[in-house]
Motif scaffolding. Structure first.
Motif, PDB file in Angstrom:
ATOM      1  N   ASP A  41      -8.693   1.231  -5.735  1.00  0.00           N
ATOM      2  CA  ASP A  41      -7.390   1.140  -6.374  1.00  0.00           C
ATOM      3  C   ASP A  41      -6.378   0.432  -5.453  1.00  0.00           C
ATOM      4  O   ASP A  41      -5.615  -0.438  -5.877  1.00  0.00           O
ATOM      5  CB  ASP A  41      -6.946   2.591  -6.635  1.00  0.00           C
ATOM      6  N   ILE A  42      -6.412   0.814  -4.177  1.00  0.00           N
ATOM      7  CA  ILE A  42      -5.491   0.223  -3.200  1.00  0.00           C
ATOM      8  C   ILE A  42      -5.809  -1.253  -2.977  1.00  0.00           C
ATOM      9  O   ILE A  42      -4.921  -2.106  -2.955  1.00  0.00           O
ATOM     10  CB  ILE A  42      -5.549   1.015  -1.862  1.00  0.00           C
ATOM     11  N   HIS A  93       1.936   2.851  -3.219  1.00  0.00           N
ATOM     12  CA  HIS A  93       1.004   3.635  -4.029  1.00  0.00           C
ATOM     13  C   HIS A  93       1.428   5.106  -3.988  1.00  0.00           C
ATOM     14  O   HIS A  93       1.653   5.658  -2.911  1.00  0.00           O
ATOM     15  CB  HIS A  93      -0.421   3.482  -3.471  1.00  0.00           C
ATOM     16  N   ILE A 132       0.835  -1.205   0.000  1.00  0.00           N
ATOM     17  CA  ILE A 132       0.000   0.000   0.000  1.00  0.00           C
ATOM     18  C   ILE A 132       0.873   1.260   0.000  1.00  0.00           C
ATOM     19  O   ILE A 132       0.591   2.230  -0.696  1.00  0.00           O
ATOM     20  CB  ILE A 132      -0.974  -0.001   1.206  1.00  0.00           C
ATOM     21  N   ARG A 159      -4.555  -3.217  -5.888  1.00  0.00           N
ATOM     22  CA  ARG A 159      -3.095  -3.293  -5.855  1.00  0.00           C
ATOM     23  C   ARG A 159      -2.623  -4.420  -4.931  1.00  0.00           C
ATOM     24  O   ARG A 159      -1.732  -5.204  -5.268  1.00  0.00           O
ATOM     25  CB  ARG A 159      -2.586  -1.948  -5.335  1.00  0.00           C
ATOM     26  N   THR A 196      -2.981   9.973   3.176  1.00  0.00           N
ATOM     27  CA  THR A 196      -2.558  10.272   1.806  1.00  0.00           C
ATOM     28  C   THR A 196      -1.676  11.514   1.798  1.00  0.00           C
ATOM     29  O   THR A 196      -1.696  12.315   2.728  1.00  0.00           O
ATOM     30  CB  THR A 196      -3.770  10.507   0.873  1.00  0.00           C
TER      31      THR A 196
END
Ligand code: ATP
Ligand code: MG
Length: 630
Positions: free
Chosen positions: A563-564, A525, A522, A567, A551
């Motif tokens: 999205d995470i 990212h 993570i 991933r 973030t």
């Protein structure tokens, strides 16, 4: 010197001769009669019969050759003050403080509790204790009165050394009222309190008990206080672990073994040399501060930089994300030591700041305290253009256990791995329930240390041999080995990877996943600055992973969450996919900057978060509580 592997082999196969050689790096009043007494395992007594003194080795012995060289450089971006003490000046200040402590009744073997901000007087106090053979117990400044009271009770100090106030991010934090309250709460009452007055907060002095450092120092301006020669195994200090996994443990350290361990580590691990400057950004309240702000660099004849302030504020107290690099240039720092948590703070700053100053004196940046994820490691290594060396250790070990011995042989480091077992440490990976040694690359197990432990390692738990043996040496069945309570693997080249704490493992439908592995993916990212992953009880799967991310731009969204998740699923498999990714402004951490996963996990499961005495910012946990409840 040969290769590192020869060096390592000798350190474990011929340990007594190896350490007898290292022991020559320090001054002894009487040389050791026995290098190692391991007759009562798991206790290891090093350099038995030898007498020495930590303060002599850190200060006095350098007077002959480097009395005018800088020894202690104090920089505070909180007060804007900057001051340098030569070895000669440090020697004088330490004697004044030592004379003051003696005048207040502190004797050899007595405890002196130090509750101070990052100022010169804190270092004087530690060295003064060492000088007179008193046992220092440094408590991280800014702990609230409850935590402080329990430590006062545990240490039962004759004298407490403190200050009017600390300061953090420009905010003055008065210490004296917290100390008064702590003494009121504690069953033990110290006979005297010695106070540095920085003029930051008003102080009321308790007559007969409280004394100002500057008054006593003036009375003892020229008092000569000789170093007390201690037996090698006499206690130098006690210190608490960070309390990441529960109630902090009181670690007790010896004198001679610790001095030798540090004296050896500066050249062999850090590649530091006398006359250079060492800059460690930790706090004197942690073991890293004891070993690498105070004792290690000074024993090696290096100047040490004591820094008070955030990494993002300048001497003019205006925001300055380049302050540390400015100091590296100004003081020609050759070795720097910090923590991944600090680098993550810097990661939110303009990367151009890393290139703004002349960093040609800097040979390496060492990072410890937490797993160094690859993206963070790469970011800082590429930004600075110097090797970034991860090192793995604990309060208990006193000095690094796994790293790259930079001073012995320049070995390749691998991102994500702190490196190889350092000389002296017999590091094993063991199956946590059978105790079987796992020797194949990639097998996950508990990182354990086989005795006898090297010099510098903790002697015992303060006043509690039984707790020492039961806590650390009996958790793995059928063999007496020390458990680090960390989970790790080794690759085909022998490099270790630390996967997280043994109690941070997530068990999803019978599959064991390290929280660290998921966090690593993570944090790779580009939008994520920081993340914590915990296992949360789940009726169907046993446990599921839940992530809390900070973030870079402070924004979160459902799209980013998806999205995470994708991933993680792509890189580690669907089992590791977090059930939720929550976006938060800050993660709950200990005062030493470690993620409090157990507290987050408890909150997620609706349990009591337990002992939170060492939490840094309680609102971060409360916000998570609100998020979960919503
Ligand atoms: P407590 O023992 O009270 O729960 P703590 O373990 O956080 O607290 P410390 O002694 O300050 O107290 O921290 C040591 C731990 O920090 C190690 O056991 C490990 O979990 C972690 N750690 C330190 N350095 C590294 C590193 N380089 N890589 C991975 N983990 C690290
Ligand atoms: Mg620990």
């Amino acid at each position: 010197m040969g290769t590192y592997s020869d060096f390592y082999r000798r350190s474990v196969d011929d340990a007594e001769n190896f350490w007898a050689e290292q022991a020559r790096l320090i001054d002894w009043q009487t040389p050791p009669q026995q290098i190692l007494d391991a007759s009562r395992p798991p206790f290891a007594r090093w350099f038995v019969g030898g007498t020495t003194n930590l303060c002599h080795n850190a200060v006095d012995r350098h007077l002959a050759e480097r009395s005018d060289q800088a020894a202690l450089i104090c920089v505070s971006t909180e007060t804007g003050q900057e001051r340098s003490y030569s070895f000669r000046e440090l020697h004088a200040e330490v004697q004044r403080t030592a004379a003051s402590l003696l005048a207040l009744g502190a004797k050899r073997g007595d405890r002196v509790l130090i509750y101070m901000p990052m100022i010169a007087e804190a270092t004087f106090a530690m060295l003064a204790c060492a000088r007179i053979g008193a046992v220092h117990c440094v408590v991280f400044g800014g702990f609230a009165s409850g935590s402080l009271a329990s430590r006062i009770e545990d240490a039962a100090p004759t004298v407490v050394v403190s200050a009017d106030a600390g300061s953090r991010g420009g905010k003055v934090m008065a210490y004296k009222p917290l100390l008064d309250e702590a003494i009121r709460l504690s069953k033990h009452k110290p006979a005297a309190v010695l106070l540095a007055d920085r003029g930051l907060a008003p102080m009321e002095l308790v007559p007969g008990r409280d004394h100002l450092m500057r008054d006593l120092a003036a009375q003892h301006r020229d008092t000569v206080v000789p170093c007390v020669w201690l037996e090698s195994t006499e206690i130098s200090y006690t210190i608490y672990t960070s309390g990441t996994t529960g109630k902090p443990k009181g670690v007790q350290r010896d004198t001679g073994g610790y001095a030798v361990a540090l004296a050896a580590s500066i050249p062999h691990i850090f590649g530091g040399r006398a006359g250079e400057t060492f800059f460690c950004t930790s706090d004197i309240g942690w073991v890293v501060g004891h070993s690498y702000i105070v004792y290690g660099p000074l024993i090696a004849g290096m100047a040490t930089l004591l820094y008070e302030g955030l990494p993002t504020q300048g001497l003019d107290r205006q925001p300055d994300g380049g302050i540390w690099w400015r100091l590296v240039e100004k003081y020609k720092v050759s070795v720097m030591f910090s923590a991944p948590t600090a680098v993550r703070v810097l990661k939110k700053q303009d990367p151009a700041l890393l290139r703004k100053y002349d960093l040609s004196s800097l040979r390496a940046l060492f990072l410890a305290g937490e797993p160094l994820d690859e993206p963070t490691g790469r970011w800082i290594a590429e930004g600075l253009g110097v090797p970034v060396i991860d090192n793995y250790w604990q309060t208990e070990s006193g000095w690094p256990i796994i790293s790259i011995a930079n001073g012995v042989e320049t070995q390749a480091s691998k991102f994500g791995s702190p490196g190889l077992p350092l000389y002296g440490w017999r590091v094993k990976i063991l199956h946590e329930s059978t105790g079987e040694e796992l020797t194949e690359p990639g097998q996950k197990g508990v990182v354990a240390i086989e005795g006898p432990t090297p010099p510098g390692f903790m002697q015992t738990v303060w006043r509690d041999d039984v707790r020492f043996v039961d806590t650390y040496w009996k958790s793995i069945p059928d063999r007496m080995v020390y458990s680090t309570f960390d989970w790790g693997i080794r690759d085909a080249d022998g490099y270790f990877y630390i996967l997280g704490r043994t109690d941070d493992v997530i068990n999803v439908a019978g599959h064991r996943l390290g929280t660290r592995e998921i966090e690593e993916v993570i944090s790779g990212h580009p939008k994520v600055a920081e993340v914590a992953v915990v296992g949360v009880a789940d009726a169907l799967k046993g446990q599921v992973a839940v992530a809390f991310a900070v973030t870079r731009d402070g924004q979160g969204s459902a799209a980013l969450e998806g999205d995470i998740m994708k991933r993680v699923a792509d890189q580690l498999g669907a089992l590791a996919r977090p059930a939720r990714v929550h976006f938060v402004g800050a993660l709950p951490k200990t005062r030493s900057g470690k993620l409090l996963r157990r507290a987050i996990q408890a909150v997620c499961e609706g349990r009591d978060p337990g002992d939170l005495t060492t939490i840094d910012d309680p609102t971060s946990l409360r916000k998570i509580q609100q998020l979960i409840a919503a």
